[in-house]
Design a protein around this motif. Structure first.
Motif, short mmCIF file in Angstrom:
data_model
loop_
_atom_site.label_atom_id
_atom_site.label_comp_id
_atom_site.label_asym_id
_atom_site.label_seq_id
_atom_site.Cartn_x
_atom_site.Cartn_y
_atom_site.Cartn_z
N SER A 1 -15.41 -4.55 0.18
CA SER A 1 -13.99 -4.73 -0.14
C SER A 1 -13.25 -5.29 1.06
CB SER A 1 -13.37 -3.41 -0.57
OG SER A 1 -12.97 -2.69 0.56
N ASN A 2 -11.98 -5.66 0.84
CA ASN A 2 -11.15 -6.20 1.93
C ASN A 2 -11.01 -5.20 3.07
OD1 ASN A 2 -10.65 -7.73 -0.36
ND2 ASN A 2 -8.69 -8.40 0.46
N SER A 3 -11.21 -3.94 2.75
CA SER A 3 -11.03 -2.89 3.73
C SER A 3 -11.87 -3.08 4.98
CB SER A 3 -11.37 -1.56 3.03
OG SER A 3 -11.57 -0.58 3.95
N CYS B 1 -10.02 -4.69 7.56
CA CYS B 1 -8.69 -4.09 7.76
C CYS B 1 -8.86 -2.63 8.18
CB CYS B 1 -7.88 -4.25 6.48
SG CYS B 1 -6.14 -3.96 6.72
N SER C 1 -9.44 -4.86 -3.73
CA SER C 1 -8.38 -4.06 -3.10
C SER C 1 -7.09 -4.11 -3.91
CB SER C 1 -8.13 -4.54 -1.68
OG SER C 1 -7.86 -5.89 -1.68
N GLY D 1 -2.33 -0.45 5.63
CA GLY D 1 -3.05 -1.53 4.96
C GLY D 1 -2.08 -2.40 4.19
N MET E 1 -6.54 -0.44 -1.22
CA MET E 1 -7.60 -0.69 -0.27
C MET E 1 -8.38 0.58 0.02
SD MET E 1 -7.15 -2.65 3.24
CE MET E 1 -6.53 -4.17 2.60
N HIS F 1 -2.99 -4.41 0.99
CA HIS F 1 -3.20 -4.35 -0.46
C HIS F 1 -3.11 -2.91 -0.95
CE1 HIS F 1 -5.55 -8.35 -0.02
NE2 HIS F 1 -4.24 -8.53 -0.06
N SER G 1 -8.72 -11.04 -5.20
CA SER G 1 -8.56 -11.37 -3.78
C SER G 1 -8.58 -12.88 -3.61
CB SER G 1 -9.68 -10.72 -2.97
OG SER G 1 -9.47 -10.98 -1.61
N SER H 1 0.81 -1.22 0.00
CA SER H 1 0.00 0.00 0.00
C SER H 1 0.85 1.27 0.00
CB SER H 1 -0.92 0.00 1.21
OG SER H 1 -0.17 -0.19 2.37
#
Lengths: 434, 155
Positions: free
Chosen positions: A112-114, A117, A89, A294, A299, A296, A347, A12
């Motif tokens: 999202s993956n966020s 995270c 992400s 983060g 993200m 990725h 992902s 990131s």
């Protein structure tokens, strides 16, 4: 052979000072990138790279053409009433935009993956407020860096190089003028850069919240720390920490997975953000800010795209082509079996999520859009390979400090490989046609 | 001190050092050779010359050479050594991302990161060879490497 300055998408941090030597077909040399970045460039020729579309026939993955794969994907989505879109992400912001449009068209749920995270910090900041900062400010102005539950030397290798050792405009001596404080339950590789003035605090696992509460109390009523100390840290160390926090000109707290991934994370994050606000009110000459770490590379992008489009930064549920209110997240959706197919973009949730959730996710049809082989591929029904953003196609990505950077195309993608944005557009067009 | 006893003790400055004591110290560190003291070559000091040869002769045969080892297994290419090295800092120009060495490397640059690993370019500009006084004791790259991949050694 041309030397080209490019932006690395290994993590990131999005280092914009990486040089690649290329002949237009392959990348020969990479200068300045860390091991994580180098692996990303090596993916082009790696055996882990996905180059052909796959569909599952009679339980076996079979090679096929891109049109047939997209056809089957459209067939699966058309049959489903509650599709789930997840990932986004490690794709460009343009692809994220297309993903949200697709979710709107098919009345799906997109996340999202966020959300598992750094999105948690942004959610907590809606109540408490947040002071953000940028990497350039950390290089040029910061004099105190606090790494809270983060082993940056191994997770984002070049971050310490950039924020701690670089000689900035107002911090010409570099390392000598910057103090670092590392709060972590275990001794990690990041402790290796510590000098004489730096403070290492070994907090007991899961007791960060007590430490933050003690600091908040000490801020309001001095000498309120018990003589035995708090959370395994003695009184003198806590006082030194508070002096550093309140006397700094430009301090930054880096929030790592140690805080974000703790069991009572929402409380800890809220208390920590409140502590930062409290210090900022009491301080005369400077300020404390927060930076989220983060993994990725894009993200933060999803949060920005979703916020600018719809005013909500995660867990978007559509119904009748409109955004509706929901308290569900990707975790509760999968846990309650509230979906009938999933579209995974860039992902690997089968290996990231806990076994209980991945089992449920794998039981329903999966459409995978990714550029590398992963555990999710073994359970996917349709797999469409995509180009690597930042190397084979361009796009926009947001750095960990919420600064947008334009990624450039260096070499052409292999034949019949499209970018994530193009694949999502094709899906969108195909579904719209009926 | 043992070495000083056998020098002419005249402080003639022919070797370029201010005193014979300074010459003795440098002789001990291997910075100068016995032959640099020209008066010692005269017949008068033949006995002293031979004794000195005997005293440091064993080490003179194989002069200690500076070596900086970068462990490829441990290094993850974070580039901290590139940024902290004071020799780099002297010549590099300020960039947007802080004042750090630029690519392609300058001729004075000691380290560079290539293919995700740190690489030693040329050791001859290292402070441990080039600089004088306390600066010669520089161990910055070794002490700040978070993965302990850089090792300074004399072999």
């Amino acid at each position: 052979m041309v030397d080209k300055r490019t932006t690395c998408t290994g993590c990131s941090l999005l280092c914009d000072d990486v040089i690649v030597r290329t002949d237009g077909l392959y990348i020969d040399e990479i200068f300045g990138a860390c091991l994580k970045g180098k692996e990303k460039y090596d993916l082009i020729t790696s055996k882990n790279r996905l180059l052909t579309p796959f569909i599952r026939e009679d339980g076996e993955l079979v090679k096929t053409s891109i049109d047939k794969a997209l056809e089957k994907a459209i067939g699966i989505i058309e049959k489903s009433s509650k599709p789930l879109l997840y990932g986004f992400s490690t794709v460009s912001s343009q692809a994220q935009l297309k993903g949200i449009e697709l979710a709107k068209l098919i009345n799906g749920f997109i996340d999202s993956n966020s959300i598992i995270c750094q999105g948690k910090v942004l959610n907590a900041s809606k109540q408490t407020g947040i002071t953000l900062t940028t990497i350039s400010e950390a290089i040029n102005k910061a004099d105190l860096l606090i790494f809270w539950g983060a082993n940056v030397a191994e997770s984002i290798p070049r971050l310490l190089n950039k924020v701690l050792f670089s000689r900035g405009k107002f911090r010409m001596t570099g390392r000598e003028i910057k103090t670092i404080i590392i709060i972590d339950p275990v001794k990690t590789a990041s402790f290796g850069v510590m000098g004489v003035r730096d403070i290492a605090l070994k907090v007991e696992p899961g007791r960060d919240i007590e430490l933050i509460r003690a600091l908040k109390e000490e801020c309001c009523t001095p000498d309120s720390i018990p003589s035995t100390g708090v959370a395994g840290i003695d009184r003198d160390d806590l006082k030194r920490l508070l002096i550093q926090l309140t006397n700094t000109e430009n301090g930054i707290i880096f929030i790592g997975q140690g805080i974000v991934g703790s069991s009572n994370n929402s409380e800890v994050i809220q208390e920590l953000l409140e502590l930062v606000q409290m210090i900022n009110i009491r301080q005369q000459k400077g300020r404390m800010s927060v930076m989220m770490l983060g993994g990725h590379y894009n993200m933060v992008g999803f949060e920005h795209v979703a916020l600018s489009l719809l005013g909500k930064n995660h867990s978007l549920q559509f119904s009748d082509n409109k955004l509706i209110e929901t308290s569900n997240t990707i975790i509760s959706k999968i846990n309650n079996d509230d979906f009938d197919c999933s579209i995974i973009v860039g992902s690997d949730p089968i290996s990231h999520l806990p076994w209980k959730l991945s089992k449920k996710l794998a039981s329903k049809p999966i459409i995978l859009i990714d550029n590398k082989k992963s555990a999710t591929l073994n359970f996917a029904d349709v797999c469409v390979p995509s180009a690597i953003t930042g190397i084979e196609c361009g796009g926009l990505a947001y750095r960990l400090d919420h600064v947008p950077l334009e990624l450039e195309k260096i070499i052409n993608p292999p034949n019949n490989i499209f970018s994530d944005e193009e694949i999502l557009s094709k899906l969108y067009e195909g579904l719209k046609r009926g | 001190m043992d070495l000083y006893k056998f020098l002419p003790k005249t402080n003639c400055k022919k070797c370029g050092k201010p005193t014979c004591m300074a010459f003795a110290l440098d002789l001990l560190q291997g910075k100068v050779k016995i032959d640099d003291c020209t008066p010692l070559l005269a017949n008068k000091y033949k006995k002293n010359y031979d004794t000195l040869k005997e005293l440091i002769g064993s080490e003179e045969g194989k002069e200690k050479e500076l070596r900086i080892d970068v462990d490829e297994e441990l290094c993850d290419g974070c580039g901290i050594c590139v940024t902290v090295c004071p020799v780099n800092a002297r010549y590099c120009t300020p960039t947007l991302s802080g004042k750090a060495p630029d690519y392609p490397p300058e001729k004075h640059q000691l380290f560079q990161v290539k293919a995700g690993k740190c690489e030693l370019l040329n050791i001859k500009y290292c402070r441990r060879i080039e600089a004088e006084g306390r600066e010669r004791e520089c161990r910055v790259c070794e002490s700040y490497c978070p993965r302990e991949a850089v090792k300074i050694d004399y072999v």
